[in-house]
Write a protein that holds these residues in place. Structure first.
Motif, short mmCIF file in Angstrom:
data_model
loop_
_atom_site.label_atom_id
_atom_site.label_comp_id
_atom_site.label_asym_id
_atom_site.label_seq_id
_atom_site.Cartn_x
_atom_site.Cartn_y
_atom_site.Cartn_z
N SER A 171 -2.64 -5.06 6.46
CA SER A 171 -3.82 -5.56 5.76
C SER A 171 -4.42 -6.76 6.47
O SER A 171 -3.75 -7.52 7.18
CB SER A 171 -3.45 -5.94 4.33
N LYS A 197 0.83 -1.22 0.00
CA LYS A 197 0.00 0.00 0.00
C LYS A 197 0.86 1.27 0.00
O LYS A 197 0.53 2.27 0.64
CB LYS A 197 -0.98 -0.02 1.18
N ARG A 198 1.97 1.19 -0.73
CA ARG A 198 2.84 2.35 -0.90
C ARG A 198 3.59 2.21 -2.21
O ARG A 198 3.65 1.14 -2.81
CB ARG A 198 3.79 2.51 0.27
N ASN A 221 -9.85 -6.48 3.60
CA ASN A 221 -10.57 -5.35 4.19
C ASN A 221 -10.08 -4.06 3.55
O ASN A 221 -9.01 -3.55 3.88
CB ASN A 221 -10.34 -5.32 5.71
N TYR A 222 -10.85 -3.53 2.62
CA TYR A 222 -10.46 -2.34 1.88
C TYR A 222 -10.63 -1.06 2.71
O TYR A 222 -10.22 0.02 2.27
CB TYR A 222 -11.27 -2.23 0.58
N ARG A 223 -11.18 -1.17 3.89
CA ARG A 223 -11.34 0.03 4.74
C ARG A 223 -10.05 0.40 5.45
O ARG A 223 -9.90 1.54 5.93
CB ARG A 223 -12.45 -0.21 5.77
N LEU A 224 -9.10 -0.55 5.55
CA LEU A 224 -7.86 -0.28 6.26
C LEU A 224 -6.89 0.45 5.34
O LEU A 224 -6.58 -0.02 4.25
CB LEU A 224 -7.23 -1.59 6.74
N GLY A 225 -6.39 1.60 5.78
CA GLY A 225 -5.52 2.43 4.96
C GLY A 225 -4.07 2.00 4.99
O GLY A 225 -3.70 0.99 5.61
N PRO A 226 -3.19 2.76 4.35
CA PRO A 226 -1.77 2.41 4.21
C PRO A 226 -1.01 2.30 5.53
O PRO A 226 0.04 1.66 5.57
CB PRO A 226 -1.20 3.56 3.36
N ASP A 227 -1.51 2.91 6.58
CA ASP A 227 -0.79 2.87 7.85
C ASP A 227 -1.11 1.62 8.67
O ASP A 227 -0.50 1.42 9.73
CB ASP A 227 -1.12 4.12 8.69
N TYR A 270 -3.91 -10.94 0.40
CA TYR A 270 -3.35 -9.74 -0.24
C TYR A 270 -2.19 -10.12 -1.15
O TYR A 270 -1.12 -9.54 -1.09
CB TYR A 270 -2.88 -8.74 0.81
#
Length: 288
Positions: free
Chosen positions: A267, A211-212, A258-264, A271
């Motif tokens: 996951s 996610k980066r 879970n697409y609600r969890l952001g890059p920080d 994935y």
């Protein structure tokens, strides 16, 4: 199904050579092919446990095919089945197996879909990089597979201690991203494959896990690179000769993600990217 009675402490007069021949007779009902026979004899001399080799035979597709054929003949003899009826189908993989780590997230789905039987069956399956940080029992991702990691005799993290064309499947889950020279690893995975064998490779998806945009990885500092489906396939294309393989499967597995969890946030769910490569005979001609 319980394992056929074999005394794992047996030591035939002929030594390992006679013992391996006996395994072929009892499990597969045939004389051993020289390449397979020599491989198992060498593994025993190198210190591989006899119980591990017995497990490979017991879970092989050839042994299970013999069991299904025997069951079919019995049912026909008893009148419960007729000659024209569909064959008895059963997976070579148990439903109650629980693989460790990321491989365990999708084992049941891959079992139900036929993915495991299609790409991961055979008498010799390697699980490369199996003993991760979340695998205290050192279980392989596939039952019956031989786990190969840095503590395996003769393995240096790059070159596998197996002969050319001796392996049915090289399975590797979340390992390639830890190898500094991935092209070299891919070429050696391909080298040990039998013709028609498969490389089954899973790696974390850059979009789903990292996610980066750039290294270092936030969640695993040992990652040497980040993969997208195209960059993973490009690594294989750059490592292998044209028309020496075919791509049989390429997909992003986001099962339960879970697409609600952001890059920080780490996951949740699957994935990863799945890639399956089949080794084929190269044609005589070259690209024009």
């Amino acid at each position: 199904m319980s394992s056929p009675p074999i005394d794992c402490r047996a030591n035939l007069p002929e030594g390992f050579e006679g013992l391996v021949t006996s395994l072929y007779h009892q499990f597969l009902g045939r004389e051993p092919d020289h390449q397979g026979w020599a491989h198992y004899v060498a593994r025993l001399h190198a210190g591989m446990a006899l119980e591990d080799i017995i497990h490979v035979f017991f879970t092989s597709s050839e042994f299970l095919d013999r069991q299904r054929a025997s069951a079919r003949r019995l049912l026909i003899a008893e009148g419960a089945l007729h000659e024209g009826d569909a064959p008895i189908l059963a997976s070579a993989f148990p439903t109650d197996y629980s693989p460790p780590g990321e491989a365990g997230r999708s084992y049941q789905q891959r079992l139900r879909s036929g993915f495991l039987d299609r790409y991961c069956s055979g008498s010799l399956v390697l699980d490369v990089g199996y003993s991760g940080y979340d695998n205290p029992e050192n279980k392989t991702a596939l039952p019956g597979a031989i786990g190969v990691d840095l503590d395996y005799p003769g393995y240096d993290g790059r070159v596998l201690p197996f002969g050319d064309g001796t392996v049915d499947t090289v399975f590797s889950s979340h390992c390639l991203e830890h190898i500094l020279f991935d092209h070299q690893a891919i070429r050696d995975w391909y080298r040990v494959l039998k013709m028609g064998g498969f490389i089954v490779c899973m790696v974390p998806s850059q979009a789903l896990y990292e996610k980066r945009c750039f290294l270092p990885s936030r969640f695993n500092e040992d990652h040497k690179r980040m993969y997208t489906p195209s960059s993973l396939l490009r690594s294989f294309e750059e490592a292998l000769d044209v028309n020496s393989y075919r791509v049989r499967h390429l997909a992003e597995n986001d099962r339960g993600f879970n697409y609600r969890l952001g890059p920080d946030v780490h996951s949740d769910g699957a994935y990863e990217i799945e890639l399956v490569i089949e080794k084929i005979e190269q044609p005589d001609w070259k690209l024009a």
